[in-house]
Design a protein around this motif. Sequence first.
Motif, mmCIF file in Angstrom:
data_model
loop_
_atom_site.group_PDB
_atom_site.id
_atom_site.type_symbol
_atom_site.label_atom_id
_atom_site.label_comp_id
_atom_site.label_asym_id
_atom_site.label_seq_id
_atom_site.Cartn_x
_atom_site.Cartn_y
_atom_site.Cartn_z
ATOM 1 N N VAL A 30 16.345 -39.951 -11.722
ATOM 2 C CA VAL A 30 14.939 -39.947 -12.132
ATOM 3 C C VAL A 30 14.171 -38.871 -11.382
ATOM 4 O O VAL A 30 13.442 -38.057 -11.978
ATOM 5 N N CYS A 31 14.333 -38.839 -10.079
ATOM 6 C CA CYS A 31 13.501 -37.966 -9.238
ATOM 7 C C CYS A 31 13.770 -36.491 -9.507
ATOM 8 O O CYS A 31 12.838 -35.689 -9.601
ATOM 9 N N ARG A 32 15.047 -36.127 -9.648
ATOM 10 C CA ARG A 32 15.358 -34.717 -9.871
ATOM 11 C C ARG A 32 14.796 -34.237 -11.207
ATOM 12 O O ARG A 32 14.293 -33.112 -11.317
ATOM 13 N N LEU A 33 14.890 -35.069 -12.229
ATOM 14 C CA LEU A 33 14.365 -34.675 -13.532
ATOM 15 C C LEU A 33 12.850 -34.494 -13.460
ATOM 16 O O LEU A 33 12.296 -33.508 -13.958
ATOM 17 N N LEU A 34 12.163 -35.442 -12.836
ATOM 18 C CA LEU A 34 10.705 -35.348 -12.727
ATOM 19 C C LEU A 34 10.294 -34.115 -11.929
ATOM 20 O O LEU A 34 9.328 -33.422 -12.287
ATOM 21 N N GLU A 35 11.006 -33.841 -10.852
ATOM 22 C CA GLU A 35 10.664 -32.678 -10.025
ATOM 23 C C GLU A 35 10.863 -31.375 -10.788
ATOM 24 O O GLU A 35 10.048 -30.444 -10.680
ATOM 25 N N GLU A 36 11.955 -31.295 -11.573
ATOM 26 C CA GLU A 36 12.200 -30.083 -12.356
ATOM 27 C C GLU A 36 11.151 -29.919 -13.458
ATOM 28 O O GLU A 36 10.648 -28.818 -13.691
ATOM 29 N N LEU A 37 10.818 -30.998 -14.157
ATOM 30 C CA LEU A 37 9.800 -30.920 -15.203
ATOM 31 C C LEU A 37 8.432 -30.594 -14.617
ATOM 32 O O LEU A 37 7.655 -29.833 -15.195
ATOM 33 N N ASP A 38 8.146 -31.165 -13.459
ATOM 34 C CA ASP A 38 6.862 -30.924 -12.793
ATOM 35 C C ASP A 38 6.712 -29.446 -12.423
ATOM 36 O O ASP A 38 5.607 -28.892 -12.483
ATOM 37 N N ALA A 39 7.817 -28.819 -12.025
ATOM 38 C CA ALA A 39 7.783 -27.409 -11.612
ATOM 39 C C ALA A 39 7.887 -26.456 -12.797
ATOM 40 O O ALA A 39 7.742 -25.240 -12.627
#
Length: 380
Positions: A30-39
């Motif tokens: 979850v966290c890696r996907l959110l961080e990539e989308l956020d960036a």
Amino acid sequence: MNITYISRLFSGLANGIRQRRWEPHGVPTVCRLLEELDASSHNLNIVFTVKDTNTEWPAKRTSRLSVSGLGSQITVVPLLPFQLHKHIRPSGYLRELYHYTEIRKIISELKPDLLYFDRANLYAAALTALQTKIPVVWRLMGVPPAMHETLGQKGLVARTNRLAYRAPFARVICSKDGSGGEQWMRKALAKTTPQSILLNGADRSKAPSLPKNIEALIQGGKTKVLFVSRLVEHKGCLDLVRSACKVLSIYPNDFSFFVAGSGPYEQAMRELTNASGAACNIHFLGSILHEEVLSLHEKCDIYVSLNEMSNLTNANLEAMRSGLCIIMPSSPGFRNIDTDTDELVPQEAAYRLPQTGRVEALCDLLIHLHNNPTERKARA
């Protein structure tokens, strides 16, 4: 693209969000996907739904907030106010109806181009796919036993779930984690639903220093055994402690066991530990930062997984990437569980425990590896 990401609020995220910080404990998928989308260049809005009282969230109304570490807005949809009391069993039907009505309000306001729902928000995902023209992606991080069982059950809930599985999703994405997801999707989804099954990954990361309290526990020349898991059903939590107690009854001064994770089984694990008199060598670290788990890999000698649902999980892949000697269950021979694991992880690379008598088998294997460090290093 305007993307709205809708997921249950995991306990490993809730504490940081309450303090307005992006400080994940666990759930790297979850966290890696959110961080990539956020960036990325996409416009991301994140919606978390509270599914139970174990995930502490005191607010009684849907709230939108900002957190340091993420540029995207986070909206949290709580339980209904009367369901916040731990002595009241929350009604799943009322909760899901309430969450769906709140999600529809959010969708109407944000007008996303793409909607992403996690497994826990199945009903909202299915209803949205049926009632709107917005593409809906439904994401499965593996398929738990209950979802396999639902395909053959006759009750109202099972029939409702099967209808929801066949909603017109734009795509269903499942992790190739050993839980039999590929076979489940073929049986459960509509034939026209696009499907993807993806193997998880483990990035190479620099591990930080451990907190001083953990560093103090991990010093010395004992054989160090690591167990990383949510402490819930089907993870083998109690068997891990039973094996550890048995090992320590034979070698009381030669092993240290470290349990990284939290959950409803923690109390029973502690009680077993205390009753055996082994508490000084079985250390419960709680829910720690993801990076700190990587540091534990560097300090420990053996990694144990007793996951009954799948063993190509992120936690296990990261242990493999770190080069730990790994012990895991053998494939049980039903529901295609861990057939993927057997295909990808050679038998000579990781020790497999039998399906029966695994407490004694794990105890014997740990003692064997303790007495044969060269073999332990070769397997690592």
